[in-house]
Design an enzyme around this catalytic site. Structure first.
Site, PDB file in Angstrom:
ATOM      1  N   GLU A  55      15.416 -37.131   2.649  1.00  0.00           N
ATOM      2  CA  GLU A  55      15.837 -36.528   1.465  1.00  0.00           C
ATOM      3  C   GLU A  55      16.374 -35.154   1.871  1.00  0.00           C
ATOM      4  O   GLU A  55      16.133 -34.437   2.891  1.00  0.00           O
ATOM      5  CB  GLU A  55      14.509 -36.136   0.897  1.00  0.00           C
TER       6      GLU A  55
ATOM      7  N   LYS B  25      19.704 -30.180  10.522  1.00  0.00           N
ATOM      8  CA  LYS B  25      20.335 -29.116   9.690  1.00  0.00           C
ATOM      9  C   LYS B  25      21.887 -29.496   9.763  1.00  0.00           C
ATOM     10  O   LYS B  25      22.040 -29.971  10.898  1.00  0.00           O
ATOM     11  CB  LYS B  25      20.140 -27.729  10.480  1.00  0.00           C
TER      12      LYS B  25
ATOM     13  N   TYR C 124       4.063   1.607  -1.055  1.00  0.00           N
ATOM     14  CA  TYR C 124       4.704   1.655  -2.388  1.00  0.00           C
ATOM     15  C   TYR C 124       3.695   2.027  -3.393  1.00  0.00           C
ATOM     16  O   TYR C 124       4.068   2.848  -4.201  1.00  0.00           O
ATOM     17  CB  TYR C 124       5.072   0.259  -2.813  1.00  0.00           C
TER      18      TYR C 124
ATOM     19  N   ASP D  52      18.502 -26.068  -0.672  1.00  0.00           N
ATOM     20  CA  ASP D  52      18.632 -24.390  -0.405  1.00  0.00           C
ATOM     21  C   ASP D  52      17.947 -23.645  -1.622  1.00  0.00           C
ATOM     22  O   ASP D  52      18.798 -22.866  -2.164  1.00  0.00           O
ATOM     23  CB  ASP D  52      19.729 -24.152   0.102  1.00  0.00           C
TER      24      ASP D  52
ATOM     25  N   SER E  86       6.177 -24.452   7.583  1.00  0.00           N
ATOM     26  CA  SER E  86       7.795 -24.523   7.792  1.00  0.00           C
ATOM     27  C   SER E  86       8.157 -25.818   8.342  1.00  0.00           C
ATOM     28  O   SER E  86       7.209 -26.549   8.965  1.00  0.00           O
ATOM     29  CB  SER E  86       8.411 -23.466   8.221  1.00  0.00           C
ATOM     30  N   LEU E  87       9.382 -26.219   8.628  1.00  0.00           N
ATOM     31  CA  LEU E  87       9.843 -27.747   9.299  1.00  0.00           C
ATOM     32  C   LEU E  87      10.237 -27.011  10.614  1.00  0.00           C
ATOM     33  O   LEU E  87      11.193 -26.077  10.567  1.00  0.00           O
ATOM     34  CB  LEU E  87      10.844 -28.465   8.661  1.00  0.00           C
TER      35      LEU E  87
ATOM     36  N   LYS F 162      17.654 -31.323   2.213  1.00  0.00           N
ATOM     37  CA  LYS F 162      16.808 -30.088   2.166  1.00  0.00           C
ATOM     38  C   LYS F 162      17.538 -29.162   1.184  1.00  0.00           C
ATOM     39  O   LYS F 162      18.527 -28.773   1.223  1.00  0.00           O
ATOM     40  CB  LYS F 162      16.842 -29.745   3.809  1.00  0.00           C
TER      41      LYS F 162
ATOM     42  N   TYR G  50       8.516 -32.271  -3.976  1.00  0.00           N
ATOM     43  CA  TYR G  50       8.868 -33.265  -2.747  1.00  0.00           C
ATOM     44  C   TYR G  50       7.481 -33.251  -2.017  1.00  0.00           C
ATOM     45  O   TYR G  50       7.525 -33.656  -0.936  1.00  0.00           O
ATOM     46  CB  TYR G  50       9.947 -32.899  -2.196  1.00  0.00           C
TER      47      TYR G  50
ATOM     48  N   CYS H  19      47.775   1.145 -17.893  1.00  0.00           N
ATOM     49  CA  CYS H  19      47.689   0.253 -16.547  1.00  0.00           C
ATOM     50  C   CYS H  19      47.867  -1.122 -17.034  1.00  0.00           C
ATOM     51  O   CYS H  19      47.135  -1.968 -17.596  1.00  0.00           O
ATOM     52  CB  CYS H  19      46.151   0.586 -15.951  1.00  0.00           C
TER      53      CYS H  19
ATOM     54  N   CYS I 194      49.272   0.935 -11.421  1.00  0.00           N
ATOM     55  CA  CYS I 194      49.721   2.172 -12.431  1.00  0.00           C
ATOM     56  C   CYS I 194      50.046   3.397 -11.818  1.00  0.00           C
ATOM     57  O   CYS I 194      50.581   4.303 -12.106  1.00  0.00           O
ATOM     58  CB  CYS I 194      49.259   1.852 -13.592  1.00  0.00           C
TER      59      CYS I 194
ATOM     60  N   CYS J 141      40.094   2.649 -12.084  1.00  0.00           N
ATOM     61  CA  CYS J 141      41.455   3.562 -12.324  1.00  0.00           C
ATOM     62  C   CYS J 141      41.197   4.236 -13.581  1.00  0.00           C
ATOM     63  O   CYS J 141      40.489   3.536 -14.530  1.00  0.00           O
ATOM     64  CB  CYS J 141      42.498   2.165 -12.575  1.00  0.00           C
TER      65      CYS J 141
ATOM     66  N   ALA K 272       0.863  -1.188   0.015  1.00  0.00           N
ATOM     67  CA  ALA K 272      -0.001   0.029   0.047  1.00  0.00           C
ATOM     68  C   ALA K 272       0.858   1.365  -0.053  1.00  0.00           C
ATOM     69  O   ALA K 272       0.555   2.081  -0.749  1.00  0.00           O
ATOM     70  CB  ALA K 272      -1.015   0.198   1.183  1.00  0.00           C
TER      71      ALA K 272
ATOM     72  N   LYS L 196      10.594 -37.514   6.889  1.00  0.00           N
ATOM     73  CA  LYS L 196       9.151 -37.410   6.993  1.00  0.00           C
ATOM     74  C   LYS L 196       8.736 -38.943   7.196  1.00  0.00           C
ATOM     75  O   LYS L 196       9.340 -39.750   6.637  1.00  0.00           O
ATOM     76  CB  LYS L 196       8.567 -37.026   5.666  1.00  0.00           C
TER      77      LYS L 196
ATOM     78  N   CYS M 180      45.453   3.971  -8.293  1.00  0.00           N
ATOM     79  CA  CYS M 180      45.632   2.761  -8.714  1.00  0.00           C
ATOM     80  C   CYS M 180      46.757   1.963  -8.318  1.00  0.00           C
ATOM     81  O   CYS M 180      47.816   2.547  -8.662  1.00  0.00           O
ATOM     82  CB  CYS M 180      45.418   2.463 -10.503  1.00  0.00           C
TER      83      CYS M 180
HETATM   84  S1  IVH Z   1       9.097 -30.462   3.203  1.00  0.00           S
HETATM   85  C1  IVH Z   1       5.133 -29.160   5.848  1.00  0.00           C
HETATM   86  N1  IVH Z   1      10.972 -31.057   1.987  1.00  0.00           N
HETATM   87  O1  IVH Z   1      12.374 -26.185   3.514  1.00  0.00           O
HETATM   88  C2  IVH Z   1       6.415 -28.961   5.328  1.00  0.00           C
HETATM   89  N2  IVH Z   1      10.745 -28.966   2.544  1.00  0.00           N
HETATM   90  O2  IVH Z   1      11.459 -25.320   6.487  1.00  0.00           O
HETATM   91  C3  IVH Z   1       6.920 -29.026   3.782  1.00  0.00           C
HETATM   92  N3  IVH Z   1      12.827 -27.601   1.867  1.00  0.00           N
HETATM   93  O3  IVH Z   1       9.826 -23.800   3.134  1.00  0.00           O
HETATM   94  C4  IVH Z   1       8.196 -28.966   3.437  1.00  0.00           C
HETATM   95  N4  IVH Z   1      13.782 -28.979   0.853  1.00  0.00           N
HETATM   96  O4  IVH Z   1      11.500 -24.476   1.115  1.00  0.00           O
HETATM   97  C5  IVH Z   1      10.304 -30.088   2.531  1.00  0.00           C
HETATM   98  N5  IVH Z   1      12.992 -31.931   0.581  1.00  0.00           N
HETATM   99  C6  IVH Z   1      12.362 -30.846   1.361  1.00  0.00           C
HETATM  100  C7  IVH Z   1      12.638 -29.627   1.393  1.00  0.00           C
HETATM  101  C8  IVH Z   1      12.048 -28.579   2.108  1.00  0.00           C
HETATM  102  C9  IVH Z   1      13.929 -27.616   1.146  1.00  0.00           C
HETATM  103  C10 IVH Z   1      12.422 -26.035   2.361  1.00  0.00           C
HETATM  104  C11 IVH Z   1      11.106 -25.552   1.917  1.00  0.00           C
HETATM  105  C12 IVH Z   1      10.170 -25.248   3.273  1.00  0.00           C
HETATM  106  C13 IVH Z   1      11.414 -25.212   4.170  1.00  0.00           C
HETATM  107  C14 IVH Z   1      10.705 -25.655   5.443  1.00  0.00           C
END
Ligand code: IVH
Length: 717
Positions: free
Chosen positions: A129, A329, A49, A133, A95-96, A131, A241, A464, A437, A458, A47, A305, A434
């Site tokens: 699996e 982590k 912006y 980035d 999130s996790l 995670k 995933y 140079c 030179c 420079c 808003a 999971k 610089c």
């Molecule tokens: S499962 C209900 N699997 O981690 C949770 N998340 O902290 C569903 N991420 O925002 C997420 N690799 O961006 C899941 N193999 C993976 C992941 C993953 C990366 C990220 C994802 C999420 C964050 C959760």
């Protein structure tokens, strides 16, 4: 005290006040745009912006003379406000929770067992699996068709990035297979390979464009682009995933769902493993931790999971994370060390880049002794947007610093341990001359914003030695002359010994070596075979494509893309050389106007090229080089075809030609191929199942052609 301009009603602004207020708004909006799009870190609400934007537009309306091509209103936007539309997630993107130790993982499994009241020996099967980035994305398919793609946002509401996501090759536009549920929301991670990230940054640096700190930022910045054709040019990838709303479930386990996603056309992570004990889970974690460096993409942990979906259902969520999953982590890749010195490197275009010389320290298994310090302001604690970084703390020689391998690639200084700052430490004085030179090094004002450039340069590009050597390295690099056996190290040695001082010298090296008493083959690191191979590699490049030649000259702002545009426009090296020298007569000359009129070549680029050729020294270097080599003509963009100068968008599945073929043909005929439909589009060529772009074309009244009509138009039929 003068009245605060930002409060004066537009009707009351004098012309002079309007001008300065407009400049203020333009600068502020540009800074907000950069934070929003490039950094994914806005500091104002939508808003606020929009209010700034409305005020800027109101001034434009009253004082149209103030509008330039850099005005906020002239930039392409997804919406009028330039922001993405919002999408409410049907199922929130949560999130996790985190685990940092083996014990945390054991506790997690215990909690699951207790909650489900499993028997003593019952260990729930767990899917493990990596995670990834990157940034998470939700893809909604209705009757198998991709209809919306949204970022995570705050988990409940994300941003609509559908047009951009359609350009990512890993993401299917249509799900494969027969029994596809009517509604499928597929979720996963958009990411960029480390190698692609490094290559992109190199290209960005050449074009003096935004440099990304790590692959994650670079993926986020590339996805959140206003113009989908920019996203299309960025190598984004996607792992599926997870899922959101599903009208039916095609499997009853996590592992089964991943297998189904792969069948439906997604890329799933091949490391995903079904584990049947806590030991198996931890063994998986250690294997991944050891091999993560070689994976090609950044990961920041492992996700576990519970496999059975009915159990996931029962376990449910606590606050905003599932009870059935956890992220294990990796230890933060940070370390503390001492900054021994700051070294200034001089680049090809004269940019002075400070590099931190650190007491060697191991971060995540790699010994680090250098870290980038970017520029003068960065050392002072000021970011590229003028805002403080590291809480505004400056960096001094002798400081104890915390370093981090950002996204596993470039080491960076994240903070200074002020308690350990030596009493004698003084603020770092960035050199004004610089170091290579001795010429003045200055910070130019950006012609667009009037703001001082963050880079100090420079001013002596001719004599140079550091710039000359960097230009040579660029000349032999992969996208330019690409000479095997002549890498940075050899260039440095040959330059230091006066053997190769300019590009032409590379091609006379063999002749001179034959007459020399100190033969190349007698040098350390060179044998008869390697010298023979080097000469053969040099000879192989005596015939070179025009765009490689132009790129190789190392002109500021002329990256590979611009070099191709120039090559296609001028066709031969003779015409290119003559036109560039003629363009030097000034902006009124026909040659200059012709150069500036090339689609994609703006004033900044045109001026840089003209400046280069205005220098007799550069022309001599070019002519000396031309005496040694043959530059092959480029296929000239045609100006006589029916589509020359037109902007075309291809959409839907094409059956007569591939997307790449269509693009190549259109460009050869002088057309520009765009990724999205706008008022500027002349033709939309629609194949089967064309979706939103076709609708947009109809809405804007843009001519829509079938593939056959297109072929008839370009005379290929
Ligand atoms: S499962 C209900 N699997 O981690 C949770 N998340 O902290 C569903 N991420 O925002 C997420 N690799 O961006 C899941 N193999 C993976 C992941 C993953 C990366 C990220 C994802 C999420 C964050 C959760």
């Amino acid at each position: 005290m003068p009245a605060d301009r930002s409060k004066i009603a537009i009707e009351k602004l004098s012309e002079a006040q309007a001008k300065s207020e407009y400049r203020r708004l333009t600068t502020e909006l540009a800074a907000h745009d950069e934070r929003y799009y490039q950094k994914d870190a806005p500091t104002v609400s939508d808003a606020e912006y929009d209010a700034l934007r409305r005020r800027s537009e109101a001034i434009e309306k009253k004082f149209p003379k103030l509008v330039t091509k850099d005005s906020p209103s002239q930039k392409v936007g997804v919406q009028t406000s330039g922001r993405f539309a919002k999408v409410l997630h049907a199922v929130p993107m949560l999130s996790l929770g985190n685990a940092f130790s083996d014990e945390d993982v054991t506790d997690f499994v215990e909690r699951v067992r207790r909650f489900l009241k499993l028997g003593d020996g019952d260990i729930p099967a767990i899917v493990a699996e990596p995670k990834i980035d990157g940034l998470s994305l939700s893809l909604r398919y209705e009757d198998g068709d991709l209809v919306t793609a949204a970022t995570r946002g705050d988990g409940f509401e994300g941003e609509d990035v559908t047009a951009n996501v359609r350009t990512i090759a890993d993401i299917p536009h249509k799900l494969k297979g027969r029994a596809i549920p009517a509604v499928c929301e597929m979720r996963g991670e958009v990411y960029m390979l480390k190698s692609d990230f490094l290559a992109l940054n190199k290209k960005q640096a050449e074009a003096e464009d935004t440099i990304f700190a790590n692959p994650r930022n670079s993926a986020a910045g590339s996805l959140r682009q206003k113009d989908p054709s920019i996203t299309a040019s960025r190598p984004l990838k996607f792992f599926a995933y997870a899922w959101g709303e599903m009208s039916e479930m095609p499997a009853d386990t996590q592992f089964g769902m991943i297998q189904w996603m792969a069948k439906a056309g997604f890329v799933t992570n091949r490391l995903t493993t079904l584990c049947d004990s806590v030991d198996a889970v931890l063994t998986f974690y250690r294997k991944i931790e050891e091999t993560r460096g070689a994976l090609g993409y950044d990961i920041d942990g492992v996700v576990y999971k519970v496999n059975r979906l009915d159990w996931q259902q029962r376990l449910g969520f606590v606050s905003r994370s599932p009870r059935w999953a956890i992220a294990h982590k990796f230890a933060a890749e940070q370390a503390t060390t001492v900054l021994n010195d700051i070294e200034i490197q001089v680049g090809r275009t004269g940019a002075l880049t400070p590099v931190a010389k650190l007491a060697p320290v191991t971060v995540g298994g790699v010994v680090v002794q250098n870290a980038t310090l970017h520029n003068e302001d960065y050392i002072k604690g000021i970011g590229s947007d003028g805002q403080p970084i590291r809480d505004g703390v400056d960096i001094r020689i002798g400081d104890t610093v915390v370093i981090q391998r950002a996204g596993d690639v470039i080491p960076q200084i994240v903070s200074v341990v002020l308690d350990k700052r030596p009493k004698s430490a003084t603020p770092y004085k960035f050199p004004q001359i610089c170091p290579a030179c001795g010429s003045h090094a200055v910070r130019e004002a950006d012609p667009k914003t009037g703001r001082e450039d963050s880079v100090r340069r420079c001013t002596n590009s001719l004599a140079c030695p550091a710039q000359a050597m960097e230009r040579l390295k660029h000349f032999v690099s992969r996208l330019a002359f690409d000479i095997d056996g002549l890498g940075d190290r050899q260039v440095e040695e040959f330059f230091a010994d006066g053997l190769v001082m300019a590009p032409a010298d590379i091609f006379t090296l063999q002749k001179r070596d034959a007459r020399s008493l100190k033969k190349l083959s007698s040098r350390e690191g060179f044998g008869a075979t390697s010298v023979r191979n080097l000469f053969a590699a040099i000879d192989a490049r005596r015939r070179i494509a025009l765009h490689r030649f132009i790129f190789g000259l190392g002109i500021r702002h002329v990256g590979e893309g611009n070099a191709k545009l120039l090559a296609r426009h001028y066709g031969t090296v003779e015409d290119f050389r003559a036109a560039m020298i003629a363009a030097g007569k000034g902006p009124e000359s026909e040659a200059y106007r012709d150069l500036n009129a090339i689609e994609g070549i703006g004033t900044v680029v045109a001026n840089a090229i003209v400046e280069f050729f205005a220098e007799p020294h550069s022309v001599k270097a070019v002519d000396d080089l031309l005496a040694e080599i043959e530059v092959l003509p480029a296929e000239k963009a045609r100006t006589d075809s029916a589509v020359a100068g037109k902007t075309v968008v291809f959409t839907g599945s094409l059956t007569k030609f591939t997307r790449d073929e269509a693009k190549a043909l259109a460009e050869k005929l002088g057309a520009k191929v765009a990724g999205s439909v706008s008022k500027k589009t002349d033709y939309v060529v629609a194949g089967e199942d064309a979706g939103s772009k076709l609708a947009k074309a109809k809405e804007l009244g843009v001519a829509v052609l079938t593939e056959d009509e297109w072929l008839a138009l370009v005379g290929d039929r």
